[in-house]
Design a protein around this motif. Structure first.
Motif, PDB file in Angstrom:
ATOM      1  N   HIS A  54       0.790  -1.227   0.000  1.00 34.82           N
ATOM      2  CA  HIS A  54       0.000   0.000   0.000  1.00 34.82           C
ATOM      3  C   HIS A  54       0.826   1.284   0.000  1.00 34.82           C
ATOM      4  O   HIS A  54       0.551   2.187  -0.806  1.00 34.82           O
ATOM      5  CB  HIS A  54      -0.963  -0.019   1.197  1.00 34.82           C
ATOM      6  CG  HIS A  54      -1.731   1.255   1.373  1.00 34.82           C
ATOM      7  ND1 HIS A  54      -2.687   1.679   0.470  1.00 34.82           N
ATOM      8  CD2 HIS A  54      -1.674   2.205   2.348  1.00 34.82           C
ATOM      9  CE1 HIS A  54      -3.187   2.831   0.877  1.00 34.82           C
ATOM     10  NE2 HIS A  54      -2.591   3.175   2.004  1.00 34.82           N
ATOM     11  N   PRO A  55       1.844   1.433   0.875  1.00 36.54           N
ATOM     12  CA  PRO A  55       2.589   2.696   0.870  1.00 36.54           C
ATOM     13  C   PRO A  55       3.223   3.017  -0.478  1.00 36.54           C
ATOM     14  O   PRO A  55       3.277   4.191  -0.873  1.00 36.54           O
ATOM     15  CB  PRO A  55       3.663   2.472   1.950  1.00 36.54           C
ATOM     16  CG  PRO A  55       3.079   1.443   2.849  1.00 36.54           C
ATOM     17  CD  PRO A  55       2.309   0.531   1.941  1.00 36.54           C
ATOM     18  N   THR A  58       0.521   4.379  -2.923  1.00 35.19           N
ATOM     19  CA  THR A  58       0.013   5.724  -2.651  1.00 35.19           C
ATOM     20  C   THR A  58       0.849   6.797  -3.343  1.00 35.19           C
ATOM     21  O   THR A  58       0.370   7.917  -3.554  1.00 35.19           O
ATOM     22  CB  THR A  58      -0.016   6.020  -1.139  1.00 35.19           C
ATOM     23  OG1 THR A  58       1.313   5.924  -0.603  1.00 35.19           O
ATOM     24  CG2 THR A  58      -0.933   5.043  -0.410  1.00 35.19           C
ATOM     25  N   ASP A  59       2.083   6.458  -3.693  1.00 33.85           N
ATOM     26  CA  ASP A  59       2.916   7.436  -4.387  1.00 33.85           C
ATOM     27  C   ASP A  59       2.359   7.788  -5.762  1.00 33.85           C
ATOM     28  O   ASP A  59       2.621   8.877  -6.281  1.00 33.85           O
ATOM     29  CB  ASP A  59       4.341   6.897  -4.555  1.00 33.85           C
ATOM     30  CG  ASP A  59       5.109   6.855  -3.244  1.00 33.85           C
ATOM     31  OD1 ASP A  59       4.619   7.444  -2.261  1.00 33.85           O
ATOM     32  OD2 ASP A  59       6.175   6.230  -3.199  1.00 33.85           O
ATOM     33  N   ALA A 100      -4.294   1.815  -4.675  1.00 37.79           N
ATOM     34  CA  ALA A 100      -3.972   2.230  -3.311  1.00 37.79           C
ATOM     35  C   ALA A 100      -5.136   1.955  -2.367  1.00 37.79           C
ATOM     36  O   ALA A 100      -4.943   1.531  -1.226  1.00 37.79           O
ATOM     37  CB  ALA A 100      -3.601   3.708  -3.295  1.00 37.79           C
ATOM     38  N   GLY A 104      -4.971  -0.628   0.667  1.00 37.99           N
ATOM     39  CA  GLY A 104      -5.151   0.034   1.960  1.00 37.99           C
ATOM     40  C   GLY A 104      -6.310  -0.561   2.740  1.00 37.99           C
ATOM     41  O   GLY A 104      -6.220  -0.756   3.952  1.00 37.99           O
ATOM     42  N   HIS A 122      -8.723   8.091   7.430  1.00 35.56           N
ATOM     43  CA  HIS A 122      -7.754   8.174   6.331  1.00 35.56           C
ATOM     44  C   HIS A 122      -8.392   7.701   5.020  1.00 35.56           C
ATOM     45  O   HIS A 122      -8.283   8.374   3.985  1.00 35.56           O
ATOM     46  CB  HIS A 122      -6.547   7.301   6.701  1.00 35.56           C
ATOM     47  CG  HIS A 122      -5.564   7.071   5.604  1.00 35.56           C
ATOM     48  ND1 HIS A 122      -4.709   8.047   5.130  1.00 35.56           N
ATOM     49  CD2 HIS A 122      -5.276   5.939   4.893  1.00 35.56           C
ATOM     50  CE1 HIS A 122      -3.942   7.539   4.188  1.00 35.56           C
ATOM     51  NE2 HIS A 122      -4.266   6.267   4.019  1.00 35.56           N
ATOM     52  N   ALA A 163      -2.798  12.089   3.864  1.00 35.11           N
ATOM     53  CA  ALA A 163      -1.398  11.669   3.934  1.00 35.11           C
ATOM     54  C   ALA A 163      -0.838  11.866   5.342  1.00 35.11           C
ATOM     55  O   ALA A 163      -0.042  11.057   5.825  1.00 35.11           O
ATOM     56  CB  ALA A 163      -0.570  12.450   2.916  1.00 35.11           C
ATOM     57  N   GLY A 166      -1.981   9.036   7.265  1.00 31.47           N
ATOM     58  CA  GLY A 166      -1.198   7.860   6.882  1.00 31.47           C
ATOM     59  C   GLY A 166       0.132   7.822   7.605  1.00 31.47           C
ATOM     60  O   GLY A 166       0.587   6.762   8.048  1.00 31.47           O
ATOM     61  N   GLY A 167       0.768   8.991   7.752  1.00 35.02           N
ATOM     62  CA  GLY A 167       2.017   9.056   8.499  1.00 35.02           C
ATOM     63  C   GLY A 167       1.809   8.693   9.957  1.00 35.02           C
ATOM     64  O   GLY A 167       2.635   8.010  10.561  1.00 35.02           O
ATOM     65  N   VAL A 170       1.616   4.933  10.361  1.00 38.53           N
ATOM     66  CA  VAL A 170       2.904   4.234  10.265  1.00 38.53           C
ATOM     67  C   VAL A 170       3.803   4.568  11.448  1.00 38.53           C
ATOM     68  O   VAL A 170       4.307   3.673  12.135  1.00 38.53           O
ATOM     69  CB  VAL A 170       3.612   4.586   8.939  1.00 38.53           C
ATOM     70  CG1 VAL A 170       5.020   3.996   8.912  1.00 38.53           C
ATOM     71  CG2 VAL A 170       2.807   4.069   7.753  1.00 38.53           C
ATOM     72  N   GLY A 176       1.956  -1.706   9.631  1.00 40.28           N
ATOM     73  CA  GLY A 176       2.857  -2.048   8.536  1.00 40.28           C
ATOM     74  C   GLY A 176       4.319  -2.084   8.924  1.00 40.28           C
ATOM     75  O   GLY A 176       5.169  -2.427   8.109  1.00 40.28           O
TER      76      GLY A 176
END
Length: 306
Positions: A54-55, A58-59, A100, A104, A122, A163, A166-167, A170, A176
């Motif tokens: 997933h990460p 997302t890019d 994504a 996710g 999110h 985002a 999301g940070g 993590v 993850g």
């Protein structure tokens, strides 16, 4: 202010109700496909990659929509020739958002507590962002570019807020992240239990200094891996031992006790594996020679007496 936002999300009880309805639906969708569903689910988690997919995905939308923002700014400033590029970037972002979202959602379905609530928020922000970008593209294709740029800017604001969450997932919630990464036992052989304290074919938790270790004994052959599940820190010693695999009791991640490798997700990171031996009626373990992890050969001499 950022912590206040997370605390506010954490206080929304309706998120629990929504998550409690959605998570079982995701599980049932995969279960309905039988073994194929489990294979697909593991692929979406990233078991094949060794870390979550997933990460990385997302890019794609974030990068594409950032590119669109630059082109939109140039177009709005009077520079011609960037309209089509901006539209194409938005379309690429929408396609990337699908991958994504699927990965996710799969990862989020195996979360609990605060991570479950923050993760749902999110996801809702990402859906909002995708909807705004879809509306932006609709206006653009009808010649209403100013409105299209407005919806795109609103979408970018939503995706940046997402985002940030999301940070948080993590770095604060450690979704993850390899929860067993810091597991460490002494480099030299250290006694952790007597042979009599470890029944055959039963998972047993012992401590090596301050590190929980899972032992499985078959005769004088000992298998030793990190006891804390790499997914979300579940207690593997309380899991189900089936042949040479152990299943975490929390989310079902399954590992090979011979080399620590992931057999089934949602875990994507393998368990550290340790050398073990029986000596003078006791079980001793140490880090593998050379610091090698997850090497079946390193576990091979674990039944030896010295």
């Amino acid at each position: 202010m950022a912590d206040t936002a997370i605390d506010l999300i954490d206080q929304q009880n309706w998120l629990n109700s929504a998550a409690d309805a959605l998570q079982p639906a995701v599980h049932q969708a995969f279960d309905a496909l039988g073994e194929s569903g489990r294979t697909v689910k593991d692929a979406l988690h990233g078991v094949w990659l060794g870390h979550p997919v997933h990460p990385a995905l997302t890019d794609v939308p974030i990068g594409a929509w950032t590119t669109a923002l630059v082109f939109d700014t140039l177009e709005a400033s009077g520079t011609r020739g960037f309209a089509r590029a901006a539209d194409a970037a938005i379309a690429v972002g929408l396609v990337g958002a699908v991958g994504a979202a699927i990965t996710g959602l799969t990862d989020w379905s195996e979360t609990d507590g605060r991570a479950k609530r923050v993760g749902l928020t999110h996801g809702l922000l990402n859906i909002t962002a995708a909807g705004l970008y879809g509306a932006s593209l609709w206006f653009r294709r009808r010649g209403r570019r100013r409105q299209g740029r407005g919806f795109a800017f609103a979408g970018y604001s939503a995706v940046m807020a997402s985002a940030y969450l999301g940070g948080n997932l993590v770095y604060d919630q450690q979704v993850g992240v390899d929860r067993s990464a810091h597991a460490s036992v002494p480099e030299g052989f250290t006694r952790v239990a007597s042979l009599a304290e470890v029944p055959e074919n039963q998972p047993v938790r012992v401590m090596a200094d301050r590190t929980p270790v899972l032992l499985v004994r078959r005769g004088t052959t000992i298998r030793a891996i990190a006891e804390t599940c790499s997914h979300l820190s579940g207690p593997l010693a309380e899991g189900r031992l089936d042949g040479n695999t152990i299943q975490c009791p929390w989310h079902g991640s399954t590992f090979c006790i011979d080399d620590g490798s992931v057999v089934r997700g949602p875990a994507t990171h393998p368990q550290p594996v340790y050398e073990a031996r029986v000596r003078d009626g006791g079980i001793e373990i140490r880090q593998p020679a050379g610091g090698v992890r997850n090497d079946p050969a390193a576990a091979a001499p674990s039944g030896a007496r010295e």
